[in-house]
Design an enzyme around this catalytic site. Structure first.
Site, PDB file in Angstrom:
ATOM      1  N   ARG A 194       0.959  -1.119   0.019  1.00  0.00           N
ATOM      2  CA  ARG A 194       0.004  -0.131   0.070  1.00  0.00           C
ATOM      3  C   ARG A 194       0.892   1.316   0.137  1.00  0.00           C
ATOM      4  O   ARG A 194       0.408   2.436  -0.338  1.00  0.00           O
ATOM      5  CB  ARG A 194      -0.940  -0.084   1.197  1.00  0.00           C
ATOM      6  CG  ARG A 194      -2.012  -1.120   1.181  1.00  0.00           C
ATOM      7  CD  ARG A 194      -2.671  -0.960   2.462  1.00  0.00           C
ATOM      8  NE  ARG A 194      -1.894  -1.542   3.553  1.00  0.00           N
ATOM      9  CZ  ARG A 194      -1.993  -0.829   4.796  1.00  0.00           C
ATOM     10  NH1 ARG A 194      -3.299  -0.297   5.250  1.00  0.00           N
ATOM     11  NH2 ARG A 194      -1.112  -1.439   5.884  1.00  0.00           N
TER      12      ARG A 194
ATOM     13  N   LYS B  63      15.992 -21.183  -7.306  1.00  0.00           N
ATOM     14  CA  LYS B  63      16.960 -21.645  -6.175  1.00  0.00           C
ATOM     15  C   LYS B  63      18.249 -22.131  -6.919  1.00  0.00           C
ATOM     16  O   LYS B  63      19.249 -21.827  -6.355  1.00  0.00           O
ATOM     17  CB  LYS B  63      16.068 -22.462  -5.369  1.00  0.00           C
ATOM     18  CG  LYS B  63      15.104 -22.126  -4.716  1.00  0.00           C
ATOM     19  CD  LYS B  63      14.534 -23.380  -3.714  1.00  0.00           C
ATOM     20  CE  LYS B  63      13.309 -22.570  -3.107  1.00  0.00           C
ATOM     21  NZ  LYS B  63      12.492 -23.498  -2.043  1.00  0.00           N
TER      22      LYS B  63
ATOM     23  N   GLY C 198       9.272 -22.264   5.748  1.00  0.00           N
ATOM     24  CA  GLY C 198       8.569 -21.847   7.077  1.00  0.00           C
ATOM     25  C   GLY C 198       8.966 -20.526   7.414  1.00  0.00           C
ATOM     26  O   GLY C 198      10.118 -20.026   7.165  1.00  0.00           O
TER      27      GLY C 198
END
Ligand code: ASP
Ligand code: MG
Length: 810
Positions: free
Chosen positions: A502, A675, A791
């Site tokens: 934003r 990756k 994670g």
């Protein structure tokens, strides 16, 4: 060596190489290498005399004029040195014409020296040869290497008159313009230090005058950039030979530079800066021996007042004293002007009207001239009793607003009061605080001043991009660990800015973590306008942390790097960017000495990049990097044993949140490809992402559907995968989604492979990543790193580890 970073288009950039950069054949070749790397076919190169040649020429003059019998031998010595320089720098064919020209010059010199009395022009002529030899030799070396180079004698365009020397700018510019027009795409190697008068006779620009030649040339040629290459990378916070912790200042404002020069800094001379102020050129100082060791950029934009930035000293200073019996202020003002017009502005002055005394300080080199001029000027100048007192030193702090920094002034007075102090003089313009002391060993004083002024914690501003899951987890981690980091690493951390999709908030006093987490009220921002704000931040260093997955943000990395903002990213689009962009970014990082860490992009917290980095820098040859780099795909294939269709597993994983919101993001192999590219690049190979073979598990018929429809038709994945599984079984192995880069063949692939049952990739906890690194020593038995590769918490921790790593090196 990195290429000089182009700040937009450079036009006729000037590069000046000093005597110490041209001391022998190896130096000449090093300089030629730098010029090659500039890749600027219209560069103007300014050179000084090789090594100490000017000194030798001056010595020669004095030997001849005093009739010393060692004179001819000295001339032969000089001849021998230059001959050897040519012979060791060039091959025979290229050297021959230069050797012949050198013989002619030596004859000319001998003939001039034969004469019984030499006038100034003849003396200047003799001293001009050093620069002539340099420019000829360098131009020939470059030309021999295939560059369009030619030498240019500055006497052909640089017109001067008077004493001290005044440049006729209009005429010089006109003459130069004609020469440049004739040599549009040619590297011109120009003699520094020398000019000519209207009769074409040689005039000199003063000792160390070729820096002045360089900025003058840049001004006359309307060059966009000028770089002065010497044996140091620029201006330090103190002389690094005396103060070990001295830091290189990457930016210095023009007024600060001028003040430093005025105070006798050997790195910068006052005259050098005159043309800089009067033209548009951007001046840089760099080191020709170690081009990557940073630089100092002289900035013309006004800088925020930061107080003292430099401790400087003149060991051997001379004090001139005179008494002024009447009209004290007026007389001193008039004398100040009078000296300035003769280019003899003192280093420091002390008015003592109560004693009718005026004290002025000079370097030893200047004192003699000032003394004799002043002696002739008295009593007409309104003063009497001129005296010269030797055995002083000068110590000064330089930096915009230093005189207004109470704490710094206090430190200075405090340290100086313990010395045999003559006087302290704050500069009127606030740029310096100067002390004149009776001569002492200065080193301990400089060390102490430097320490008390500059060993404060480094202020580091952090700029956060992305307030999603990982960003928020990191904010909590940062809040917990901030105090410990600050204490251990002598830094002061502030959350300077936070941005999300934003908009952003920017606060130089720092944002509160609480506020960012719970009450974030961004104002909308416009790239790249807000980057302007970054110029004036007042931190010692800035670090951007990119927690987004935004390709658009990566497009702004170069702008951040140019502003010396270090980068830490969980965003893979930077490290895996398309080849041309990535190579440019890498070059710019090196040029600006900015770090880019991205350990969170691969394997989250697993130390994969660290391992690769260490192997690489310990000299191991990395041969193959392979593994299962996707937690999602790892989970899917560990479970895919034929007991249920593949699509059902995908559905389960999707429902449990183990996949991206759209599982095709995992199945198309693109993320794994990124990756792989990042790891290959980390290992020192510029793997082009476009060259990676990626097999997409999503059939084309499903690629364009919206997500709902795709999930409905998941079973269309099944048939090819069932066939692949059957094939693997037949071969006695299991099916795995493997990324692989072979450094030898350069081949890189991402896709399904059949893996033998006992292989490290066969038995994993579902969801784990595994990385196998084969090197010459870990060959039969590769180095394997395995564990959870994704994670929120581990990724945030990896970002934090990068931050720690970065802070230790600042
Ligand atoms: N060669 C001259 C000198 O030694 C000019 C210079 O090096 O800048 O003073
Ligand atoms: Mg020099």
């Amino acid at each position: 060596m990195t290429m000089l970073q182009n700040d937009g288009d450079q036009r006729r950039p000037v590069h000046k190489f000093g005597g110490s950069s041209l001391a022998d054949a190896a130096c000449f070749h090093r300089v030629a290498g730098i010029i090659h790397n500039l890749a600027q076919p219209d560069a103007l190169i300014v050179v000084s005399a090789p090594g100490k040649t000017t000194n030798r020429l001056i010595e020669l003059l004095s030997l001849f004029t005093s009739g010393d019998s060692a004179a001819p031998e000295a001339l032969e010595g000089l001849h021998g040195f230059q001959r050897n320089l040519i012979e060791t720098t060039l091959d025979e064919e290229n050297g021959a014409p230069l050797l012949a020209a050198l013989d002619d010059d030596i004859q000319t010199i001998a003939a001039v020296l034969e004469q019984s009395r030499l006038d100034d022009h003849q003396r200047s002529l003799i001293q001009s040869f050093g620069e002539v030899w340099s420019s000829r030799l360098l131009a020939r070396l470059l030309a021999g290497q295939g560059l369009p180079a030619a030498s240019l004698d500055a006497r052909r365009f640089l017109l001067v008159s008077g004493s001290p020397v005044q440049v006729d700018e209009a005429e010089s510019r006109r003459r130069l313009g004609a020469i440049l027009a004739e040599h549009q795409d040619r590297i011109l190697v120009v003699t520094g230090f020398i000019a000519a008068d209207a009769q074409g006779r040689t005039r000199l620009l003063g000792r160390n005058g070729s820096d002045f030649s360089a900025t003058l040339l840049a001004s006359l040629a309307d060059s966009s950039h000028a770089t002065i290459w010497s044996d140091v990378p620029g201006v330090f916070s103190a002389d690094p030979r005396r103060v070990k912790e001295a830091r290189l200042l990457t930016r210095l404002s023009l007024p600060e530079a001028a003040e430093l020069a005025r105070l006798g800094s050997p790195v910068l001379h006052s005259r050098t800066l005159g043309p800089v102020a009067a033209s548009r050129q951007q001046l840089m100082l760099r080191c020709s021996y170690h081009p990557d060791d940073g630089h100092t950029r002289i900035q013309r934009q006004p800088q925020r007042a930061q107080g003292a930035r430099i401790v400087t000293a003149v060991d051997d200073a001379v004090l001139l004293e005179m008494s002024i019996p009447a009209r004290y202020q007026e007389t001193v003002d008039a004398l100040t002007d009078w000296l300035a017009r003769r280019e003899l502005a003192p280093l420091a002055c002390k008015r003592r009207p109560e004693r009718q005394l005026w004290q002025i300080t000079y370097t030893r080199e200047q004192a003699e001239q000032a003394f004799s001029l002043l002696r002739d000027h008295q009593p007409a100048g309104g003063f009497e009793g001129l005296q010269q007192r030797e055995g002083f030193s000068l110590v000064a702090l330089v930096g915009k607003g230093v005189t207004a920094q109470a704490e710094q002034c206090l430190h200075f007075y405090h340290a100086l009061n313990e010395q045999p102090l003559e006087f302290i003089q704050p500069a009127k313009n606030g740029l310096s605080l100067v002390a004149v002391v009776r001569k002492v060993v200065l080193d301990p004083l400089l060390l102490r001043l430097h320490q008390s002024l500059f060993s404060r914690p480094r202020r580091v501003g952090l700029v956060l991009f992305g307030r999603g899951n990982i960003g928020q987890a990191w904010l909590r981690l940062y809040r917990e660990q901030k105090a410990r980091l600050e204490q251990e690493l002598n830094v002061q951390l502030s959350l300077y800015g936070v941005f999300d999709s934003r908009g952003g908030m920017l606060a130089s006093q720092g944002l509160e973590v609480e506020q960012v987490l719970n009450d974030f009220q961004p104002r909308s921002i416009v790239w790249p306008d807000w980057l302007e704000d970054l110029e004036e931040h007042g931190f010692d260093s800035l670090v951007a942390l990119d927690f987004t997955a935004s390709e658009a943000l990566v497009q702004h990395y170069p702008a951040l790097v140019q502003r010396h903002v270090h980068l830490i990213a969980a965003n893979k689009h930077g490290g895996a960017a398309e080849q041309a962009f990535y190579l440019r970014l890498k070059q710019s990082l090196a040029e600006h000495r900015v770090q880019f860490l991205s350990n969170a992009t691969v394997g989250a917290g697993l130390p994969v990049q660290t391992a690769i980095h260490q192997l690489r820098h310990s000299g191991e040859q990395i041969r193959v990097i392979s593994g299962l780099f996707s937690g999602t795909l790892s989970w899917l294939f560990q479970h895919f044993d034929g007991s249920q269709p593949f699509s059902e597993l995908v559905l389960q994983a999707w429902q449990q949140g183990l996949t991206e919101p759209d599982p095709r993001e995992d199945l198309n192999g693109q993320d794994v490809k990124r990756k792989l590219v990042i790891l290959a690049r980390e290992a020192g190979f510029d793997l082009d992402p476009a060259k990676v073979r990626v097999s997409n598990l999503v059939p084309e018929s499903l690629a364009a559907l919206d997500r709902e429809r795709f999930i409905d038709r998941l079973d269309e994945l099944d048939q090819p995968l069932a066939e692949a599984l059957a094939q693997a079984r037949e071969e006695g192995g299991v099916l795995r989604h493997v990324a692989r880069f072979d450094t030898h063949s350069g081949e890189a692939s991402v896709g399904l492979e059949v893996v033998a049952g006992e292989h490290a990739f066969a038995h994993l906890r579902p969801g784990d990543n595994v990385f196998a690194i084969e090197t010459q020593h870990y060959r039969q038995n590769p180095l394997v790193i395995q564990g959870p590769g994704a994670g929120r918490e581990v990724t945030a921790a990896a970002m934090q580890a990068d931050l720690w790593q970065l802070l230790t090196t600042l």
